[in-house]
Design an enzyme around this catalytic site. Structure first.
Site, PDB file in Angstrom:
ATOM      1  N   GLU A 135      25.032  63.093  21.013  1.00  0.00           N
ATOM      2  CA  GLU A 135      24.985  64.056  22.101  1.00  0.00           C
ATOM      3  C   GLU A 135      23.569  64.575  22.326  1.00  0.00           C
ATOM      4  OE1 GLU A 135      29.401  65.747  20.764  1.00  0.00           O
ATOM      5  OE2 GLU A 135      27.698  67.124  20.936  1.00  0.00           O
ATOM      6  N   CYS A 136      23.274  64.933  23.584  1.00  0.00           N
ATOM      7  CA  CYS A 136      22.027  65.633  23.921  1.00  0.00           C
ATOM      8  C   CYS A 136      20.804  64.764  23.574  1.00  0.00           C
ATOM      9  CB  CYS A 136      22.012  66.978  23.196  1.00  0.00           C
ATOM     10  SG  CYS A 136      20.748  68.149  23.710  1.00  0.00           S
ATOM     11  N   ILE A 137      19.933  65.223  22.675  1.00  0.00           N
ATOM     12  CA  ILE A 137      18.725  64.484  22.309  1.00  0.00           C
ATOM     13  C   ILE A 137      19.000  63.466  21.199  1.00  0.00           C
ATOM     14  CG2 ILE A 137      17.973  66.128  20.533  1.00  0.00           C
ATOM     15  CD1 ILE A 137      15.738  64.194  23.099  1.00  0.00           C
TER      16      ILE A 137
END
Length: 217
Positions: A135-137
């Site tokens: 998720e995300c970075i």
């Protein structure tokens, strides 16, 4: 029998650890879907500590495992204890801790390296053909785990996407409410707070990621 999911955390707090909302949304969705989970984190010092009220760096040291324990009410283990054979899938929420503690992507970009114990855990799931959600970075670690050509997303940030491409990944633009899947690698990614402006927005992609990871398990 309910599916068993390992969740790796990178501290506590978006600027120097795990993104708390992403973690809570992930754990909530896992429970809603009838899955069981165990949280893990590396027993190591954080890169630094950030005052989340002012954004300033603080002159103190904190431990990634100890801080991550705050989010999951102490129910956490050292990532060195993570045995891929005991789990059906692995999910890694985002936050700057992924780029500062679990790796040095925040400082070296495409030339980054991943913390040894975390990398070993991720590679064990990949080698076993078990699904992984980033998720995300966290997709910044994808090429280090799955090798060149892995397909993933961090949303639409041009500079970050370029760094992922330079590391060997194939970046695919994605809206906050959706996911990108690499079917061959069994890797699912979503932008989460790389794009989200609210908890509700973040939940849309995270719920889809969790659902898809469980479906692949």
């Amino acid at each position: 029998m309910s599916k068993q999911v390992a969740v790796i955390l990178s501290g506590c707090g978006v600027f120097d650890g795990a993104e708390i909302n992403e973690v809570v949304l992930t754990l909530l969705r896992l429970e809603q879907q009838g899955a069981q989970y165990q949280c893990f984190a590396p027993d190591m010092a954080q890169h630094h500590v950030v005052n989340h009220l002012t954004g300033a760096e603080m002159s103190e040291t904190r431990n990634v495992l100890v801080e991550a324990a705050r989010i999951c009410r102490g129910a956490i283990k050292d990532v060195r204890e993570l045995d891929a054979a005991a789990f059906d899938a692995l999910i890694l929420p985002g936050g700057f801790g992924v780029a500062k503690n679990l790796s040095d992507f925040a400082f070296k970009g495409a030339d980054c390296s991943v913390q040894a114990d975390v990398l070993a855990a991720l590679k064990a799931f990949a080698a076993a053909g078990k699904p992984v959600g980033l998720e995300c970075i966290a997709p910044a670690l994808a090429a280090k785990v799955f090798g060149a050509g892995v397909v993933c997303t961090i949303g639409n940030d041009a500079d970050t996407a370029a760094a992922l491409e330079a590391s060997g990944a194939q970046h695919q633009a994605c809206v906050v409410s959706d996911i990108v899947e690499d079917a061959q690698c069994k890797l699912v990614t979503t932008p989460a707070y790389m794009l989200a402006g609210s908890i509700l927005e973040a939940s849309q992609g995270i719920n889809k990621l969790v659902d898809r990871v469980l479906a692949l398990a």
